[in-house]
Design an enzyme around this catalytic site. Structure first.
Site, PDB file in Angstrom:
ATOM      1  N   SER A 167       0.862  -1.195   0.000  1.00 54.97           N
ATOM      2  CA  SER A 167       0.000   0.000   0.000  1.00 54.97           C
ATOM      3  C   SER A 167       0.888   1.232   0.000  1.00 54.97           C
ATOM      4  O   SER A 167       2.039   1.168   0.441  1.00 54.97           O
ATOM      5  CB  SER A 167      -0.843   0.022   1.277  1.00 54.97           C
ATOM      6  OG  SER A 167      -1.452   1.286   1.448  1.00 54.97           O
ATOM      7  N   TYR A 180      -2.082  -1.088  10.528  1.00 53.60           N
ATOM      8  CA  TYR A 180      -2.237  -1.533   9.129  1.00 53.60           C
ATOM      9  C   TYR A 180      -1.064  -1.005   8.291  1.00 53.60           C
ATOM     10  O   TYR A 180      -0.424  -1.754   7.540  1.00 53.60           O
ATOM     11  CB  TYR A 180      -3.572  -1.018   8.581  1.00 53.60           C
ATOM     12  CG  TYR A 180      -3.734  -1.135   7.079  1.00 53.60           C
ATOM     13  CD1 TYR A 180      -4.182  -2.324   6.504  1.00 53.60           C
ATOM     14  CD2 TYR A 180      -3.455  -0.054   6.234  1.00 53.60           C
ATOM     15  CE1 TYR A 180      -4.347  -2.430   5.122  1.00 53.60           C
ATOM     16  CE2 TYR A 180      -3.613  -0.152   4.859  1.00 53.60           C
ATOM     17  CZ  TYR A 180      -4.057  -1.331   4.307  1.00 53.60           C
ATOM     18  OH  TYR A 180      -4.212  -1.435   2.938  1.00 53.60           O
ATOM     19  N   LYS A 184       1.990  -2.995   6.214  1.00 49.17           N
ATOM     20  CA  LYS A 184       2.280  -2.830   4.787  1.00 49.17           C
ATOM     21  C   LYS A 184       3.743  -2.451   4.569  1.00 49.17           C
ATOM     22  O   LYS A 184       4.336  -2.790   3.552  1.00 49.17           O
ATOM     23  CB  LYS A 184       1.343  -1.778   4.178  1.00 49.17           C
ATOM     24  CG  LYS A 184      -0.126  -2.216   4.170  1.00 49.17           C
ATOM     25  CD  LYS A 184      -0.346  -3.438   3.300  1.00 49.17           C
ATOM     26  CE  LYS A 184      -1.793  -3.851   3.168  1.00 49.17           C
ATOM     27  NZ  LYS A 184      -1.981  -5.007   2.284  1.00 49.17           N
TER      28      LYS A 184
HETATM   29  N1  LIG Z   1      -8.649  -0.228  -1.401  1.00 54.69           N
HETATM   30  C1  LIG Z   1      -7.570   0.509  -1.214  1.00 54.69           C
HETATM   31  O1  LIG Z   1      -7.618   1.739  -1.253  1.00 54.69           O
HETATM   32  C2  LIG Z   1      -6.238  -0.162  -0.948  1.00 54.69           C
HETATM   33  C3  LIG Z   1      -5.122   0.650  -0.889  1.00 54.69           C
HETATM   34  C4  LIG Z   1      -3.891   0.077  -0.660  1.00 54.69           C
HETATM   35  C5  LIG Z   1      -3.787  -1.284  -0.492  1.00 54.69           C
HETATM   36  N2  LIG Z   1      -4.885  -2.068  -0.549  1.00 54.69           N
HETATM   37  C6  LIG Z   1      -4.702  -3.499  -0.344  1.00 54.69           C
HETATM   38  O2  LIG Z   1      -5.276  -4.224  -1.404  1.00 54.69           O
HETATM   39  C7  LIG Z   1      -5.731  -5.501  -0.946  1.00 54.69           C
HETATM   40  C8  LIG Z   1      -7.170  -5.691  -1.345  1.00 54.69           C
HETATM   41  O3  LIG Z   1      -7.927  -4.636  -0.819  1.00 54.69           O
HETATM   42  P1  LIG Z   1      -9.384  -4.246  -1.327  1.00 54.69           P
HETATM   43  O4  LIG Z   1      -9.525  -2.812  -1.124  1.00 54.69           O
HETATM   44  O5  LIG Z   1      -9.637  -4.868  -2.642  1.00 54.69           O
HETATM   45  O6  LIG Z   1     -10.223  -4.949  -0.189  1.00 54.69           O
HETATM   46  P2  LIG Z   1     -11.727  -5.369  -0.158  1.00 54.69           P
HETATM   47  O7  LIG Z   1     -12.518  -4.773  -1.248  1.00 54.69           O
HETATM   48  O8  LIG Z   1     -12.131  -5.152   1.242  1.00 54.69           O
HETATM   49  O9  LIG Z   1     -11.523  -6.937  -0.486  1.00 54.69           O
HETATM   50  C9  LIG Z   1     -12.284  -7.792   0.069  1.00 54.69           C
HETATM   51  C10 LIG Z   1     -11.933  -9.185  -0.484  1.00 54.69           C
HETATM   52  O10 LIG Z   1     -11.080  -9.836   0.444  1.00 54.69           O
HETATM   53  C11 LIG Z   1     -11.711 -11.039   0.916  1.00 54.69           C
HETATM   54  N3  LIG Z   1     -11.169 -11.268   2.255  1.00 54.69           N
HETATM   55  C12 LIG Z   1     -11.241 -10.474   3.343  1.00 54.69           C
HETATM   56  N4  LIG Z   1     -10.585 -11.022   4.374  1.00 54.69           N
HETATM   57  C13 LIG Z   1     -10.056 -12.201   3.931  1.00 54.69           C
HETATM   58  C14 LIG Z   1      -9.275 -13.226   4.518  1.00 54.69           C
HETATM   59  N5  LIG Z   1      -8.889 -13.175   5.809  1.00 54.69           N
HETATM   60  N6  LIG Z   1      -8.923 -14.279   3.766  1.00 54.69           N
HETATM   61  C15 LIG Z   1      -9.298 -14.368   2.474  1.00 54.69           C
HETATM   62  N7  LIG Z   1     -10.046 -13.442   1.871  1.00 54.69           N
HETATM   63  C16 LIG Z   1     -10.422 -12.367   2.581  1.00 54.69           C
HETATM   64  C17 LIG Z   1     -13.210 -10.723   0.777  1.00 54.69           C
HETATM   65  O11 LIG Z   1     -14.081 -11.819   0.656  1.00 54.69           O
HETATM   66  P3  LIG Z   1     -14.724 -12.581   1.910  1.00 54.69           P
HETATM   67  O12 LIG Z   1     -15.491 -11.568   2.691  1.00 54.69           O
HETATM   68  O13 LIG Z   1     -15.573 -13.649   1.281  1.00 54.69           O
HETATM   69  O14 LIG Z   1     -13.558 -13.155   2.661  1.00 54.69           O
HETATM   70  C18 LIG Z   1     -13.186  -9.990  -0.571  1.00 54.69           C
HETATM   71  O15 LIG Z   1     -13.057 -10.906  -1.642  1.00 54.69           O
HETATM   72  C19 LIG Z   1      -5.494  -5.492   0.559  1.00 54.69           C
HETATM   73  O16 LIG Z   1      -4.270  -6.113   0.852  1.00 54.69           O
HETATM   74  C20 LIG Z   1      -5.400  -4.027   0.894  1.00 54.69           C
HETATM   75  O17 LIG Z   1      -4.672  -3.777   2.055  1.00 54.69           O
HETATM   76  C21 LIG Z   1      -6.120  -1.531  -0.767  1.00 54.69           C
END
Ligand SMILES: NC(=O)c1ccc[n+]([C@@H]2O[C@H](COP(=O)([O-])OP(=O)(O)OC[C@H]3O[C@@H](n4cnc5c(N)ncnc54)[C@H](OP(=O)(O)O)[C@@H]3O)[C@@H](O)[C@H]2O)c1
Length: 276
Positions: A167, A180, A184
């Site tokens: 991130s 968090y 990262k």
């Molecule tokens: N969105 C941002 O702005 C952002 C920025 C920087 C980094 N990131 C990183 O990108 C990655 C994805 O983020 P996102 O924003 O796409 O998140 P998100 O939309 O909250 O993704 C949720 C997904 O993760 C699954 N999930 C949650 N906990 C889990 C676990 N313990 N084991 C397996 N699956 C799990 C959920 O399904 P279920 O509920 O069925 O488990 C769903 O498929 C993360 O590592 C996050 O830190 C995101």
């Protein structure tokens, strides 16, 4: 090809002739098999879709069975070659099941995308409880590391590649999600350390570092208009990212075009400066 002398050439007829004569451009990930964790929504889903659209066979997963089924249905309806199962990344037996399914279904593993990441604690860093700290580090750092250990024999057979999702918070900790952010930052180190150790085995390890991407994860804070405006002002492109905007980088890093890139974490932030 030669066009007949008197036949009227329209743009359409020329395009169709060119199409039949031009060789098909090969897909960048043809013949490769990928696992993407936490891939039934958000960035993980978009990466899984991007890899599959580029010819990879992709195994998706997340904690809830209904989410896995829905995502599989959606991806299959686009003609993509995907499988999937339930996998909570923090559970050793779930990761084993996911790996087993992949090998049973497709016989090999070339690409492992450790995408799962959670942010369950909102508040000052000093108020983080021991349970919150352990949960964040278990899912965000330890699970991905262990998955690499477990998948290593299979990745070695294919000269595979690993991607971790870090991130922009890794470089500049974001207020109120301190633990968090630190998890990262740990991924930056993990990527470098694994790249050094896995390089001689022919395996590349890289990271992607998203900026603010509109997903479930930040739906709540971004629903506050004042906060939304404040964050937007920090982004030179003046908009939030879409999950699909991470897919291209994941495809590139997994492909042979990135064969000499390892130990790197690449930012996708709409221009937000985030370097240590
Ligand atoms: N969105 C941002 O702005 C952002 C920025 C920087 C980094 N990131 C990183 O990108 C990655 C994805 O983020 P996102 O924003 O796409 O998140 P998100 O939309 O909250 O993704 C949720 C997904 O993760 C699954 N999930 C949650 N906990 C889990 C676990 N313990 N084991 C397996 N699956 C799990 C959920 O399904 P279920 O509920 O069925 O488990 C769903 O498929 C993360 O590592 C996050 O830190 C995101």
């Amino acid at each position: 090809f030669r066009l007949k002398k008197h036949k009227k050439i329209t743009k359409k007829s020329l395009a169709s002739k060119l199409q039949t004569k031009m060789p098909q451009i090969s897909k960048r990930l043809e013949g490769k098999v990928a696992i993407v964790t936490a891939s039934t929504a958000g960035i993980g889903y978009a990466i899984a879709e991007g890899l599959a659209e580029n010819g990879a066979k992709v195994v998706i997963s997340s904690r809830k069975e209904t989410n896995v089924e829905e995502a599989l249905q959606q991806l299959k309806s686009k003609g993509l070659d995907v499988s999937g199962c339930v996998c909570h990344v923090g559970k050793t037996e779930d990761r084993a099941k996911l790996l087993e399914l992949t090998l049973k279904q497709y016989g090999q593993l070339d690409i492992l995308v450790n995408n799962a990441g959670i942010s369950p604690a909102f508040g000052p860093l000093l108020k983080t409880t021991s349970e919150q700290w352990d949960k964040i580090f278990s899912v965000n750092v330890k699970a991905g590391f262990q998955f690499v250990q477990e998948a290593m024999p299979h990745l070695q057979q294919t000269n595979g590649s690993v991607i971790f999702n870090s991130s922009m918070a890794a470089y500049n900790p974001i207020q109120m999600i301190g633990a968090y952010s630190i998890s990262k930052t740990a991924i930056l180190g993990l990527v470098k350390a694994l790249a050094s150790e896995c390089g001689p085995m022919g395996i590349r390890v890289n990271g992607i570092a998203p900026g603010v991407i509109e997903t479930q994860m930040n739906e709540m804070p971004l629903s506050n208009d004042a906060y939304r405006e404040q964050v937007l002002k920090t982004i030179p492109l003046n908009r939030f990212g879409k999950p699909s905007e991470l897919a291209g980088l994941a495809v590139f890093l997994s492909s042979d075009e990135a064969s000499y890139i390892t130990g790197e974490t690449i930012m996708v932030t709409g221009g937000v400066h985030s370097r240590l």
